[in-house]
Design an enzyme around this catalytic site. Structure first.
Site, PDB file in Angstrom:
ATOM      1  N   ASP A 183     -31.045 -12.870  25.940  1.00 44.12           N
ATOM      2  CA  ASP A 183     -32.177 -12.680  26.374  1.00 44.12           C
ATOM      3  C   ASP A 183     -32.415 -13.680  26.982  1.00 44.12           C
ATOM      4  OD1 ASP A 183     -33.421 -10.734  28.493  1.00 44.12           O
ATOM      5  OD2 ASP A 183     -34.501 -10.180  27.151  1.00 44.12           O
ATOM      6  N   ASP A 185     -37.112 -13.277  28.653  1.00 44.93           N
ATOM      7  CA  ASP A 185     -37.450 -11.947  29.227  1.00 44.93           C
ATOM      8  C   ASP A 185     -38.410 -11.409  27.367  1.00 44.93           C
ATOM      9  OD1 ASP A 185     -37.755 -12.562  31.592  1.00 44.93           O
ATOM     10  OD2 ASP A 185     -38.487 -10.965  32.270  1.00 44.93           O
TER      11      ASP A 185
END
Length: 396
Positions: A183, A185
């Site tokens: 991922d 963020d």
């Protein structure tokens, strides 16, 4: 009737210095023994060296003992020689690697982990240190229990003891070439990209509240994404360059990616954020794959909409599978890293799903959890030591 061959366990210990290993085996060579097993470890300048050998040829066991003790005394070492039969007992079926991360790693937590392993009926065959900074990381080689059983028991113990624990099955695939997908963020970077955009639109607090609820799994991700992006309508497209400059990589991110690439891994990112940022990260970090949503820009301004299908929870899992197919890597040899509820499908689909400073819901569901702020600690879960990381930096 089968006869079990006699063997001798020769053990020396004391202050380490150059030539001790060669010296012991030079001494043993005079007795024409065969070497069955060797184990050596050096801790804070003290060596423990064990050799399992056959009985002497053309001499008595007493003569060999006397010679070993004489040599050890001349080297200011202690020696122990134990008679017995046969080789080491074979390790029990059900083999796993248990990696423990502590900051610090205390005697209490180590005792708790060891007791939990034993409580599953497993045996600890070996323990060694992977790293001493930025966290202490040790690995237990364990046999005699199913990996899933160990993982469940140790997850509960780790939460109680305040350490991070990862359990992976032993086997060739642990060392095989893999794909790592993470991922973006609050994982690869310290920021939530949509909040950086929102700050320029004057609605950061409102967007941050919705983002937090979505990451906790309290809101539908796609609906929350459309609602937040709508607040960005009218921003000049020059804001994209500003946000790119504001993005802060997570400590250890460059080391993680650089080391994986040098080891032949392929690395990618999937994000519920925006390609305007992930494409830049892909170029800067030499990533192999990147996928995210795309902000629509018309006549130099953000429209408050996104184009194409939304990269949501299910979309991230599909992208992981697609990247694996392109990389020629089975899903069982993939590693996924994330922190939010929209990462859960991806973490569960991967061979190893790592929750990185994640929300409680995600920590409970992932295969492993890391709760220190250094992304490169994920390397230790793959059995890569800090010394290997530094050696790669020196030679790469």
């Amino acid at each position: 009737m089968t006869t079990v061959a006699r063997t001798l366990l020769v053990k020396i210990f004391g202050r380490d210095r150059a030539g001790l290993t060669a010296g012991l085996f030079d001494t043993l060579a005079a007795y024409r023994v065969e070497v069955i097993d060797i184990e050596q470890i050096v801790t804070r300048g003290r060596i423990t060296l064990c050799a399992l050998v056959t009985p002497p040829v053309g001499a008595t066991e007493g003569e060999l003992r006397a010679t070993i003790h004489s040599w050890a005394g001349s080297m200011r070492l202690e020696a122990e020689i134990i008679s017995g039969t046969g080789d080491n007992e074979p390790r029990a079926p059900g083999r796993s690697h248990v990696t423990v991360l502590g900051q610090p790693l205390t005697a209490e937590s180590t005792a708790g982990i060891a007791a939990t392993i034993t409580g599953t009926g497993a045996n600890i065959d070996r323990i060694f240190r992977l790293a001493k900074y930025p966290v202490t990381a040790v690995e237990f080689e364990v046999s005699g229990a199913a990996t899933e059983e160990l993982r469940t028991a140790l997850a509960i113990a780790a939460a109680r003891l305040g350490v991070d624990v990862a359990v992976v099955a032993s086997g060739l695939q642990r060392r095989a070439q893999r794909l790592v997908v993470m991922d973006v963020d609050s994982t690869l970077i310290q920021d939530e990209v949509i909040e950086l955009f929102a700050a320029h639109a004057g609605c950061e607090a409102e967007v941050a509240e919705v983002t937090a609820a979505a990451m906790r799994g309290e809101l539908d991700f796609e609906q929350s994404l459309h609602a937040r992006v709508a607040l960005l309508a009218g921003l000049e497209d020059s804001v994209v360059d500003k946000v790119r400059e504001e993005v802060r990589l997570t400590p250890g991110a460059r080391t993680l990616i650089r080391t994986l690439k040098r080891l032949g891994y392929q690395v990618g990112v999937v994000s519920g954020g925006f390609t305007q940022i992930t494409d830049d990260l892909k170029d800067r970090l030499s990533l192999d794959f990147a996928a995210a949503n795309t902000l629509e820009i018309v006549d130099g301004k953000l429209t408050g909409r996104i184009t194409g299908p939304v990269v949501d929870r299910a979309g991230k899992a599909r992208l992981l599978s697609g990247f694996a197919a392109q990389a020629g890597v089975p899903l069982s040899q993939t590693v996924a890293i994330g922190d939010g509820a929209n990462d859960l499908d991806m973490l569960n689909a991967a061979g190893l799903g790592v929750a990185f400073n994640a929300k409680p819901l995600v920590r409970e569901a992932a295969h492993a959890a890391v709760n220190v702020p250094f992304l490169d600690t994920v390397l230790y879960l793959l059995g890569i030591t800090r010394d290997e990381v530094e050696a790669a930096d020196t030679t790469g």
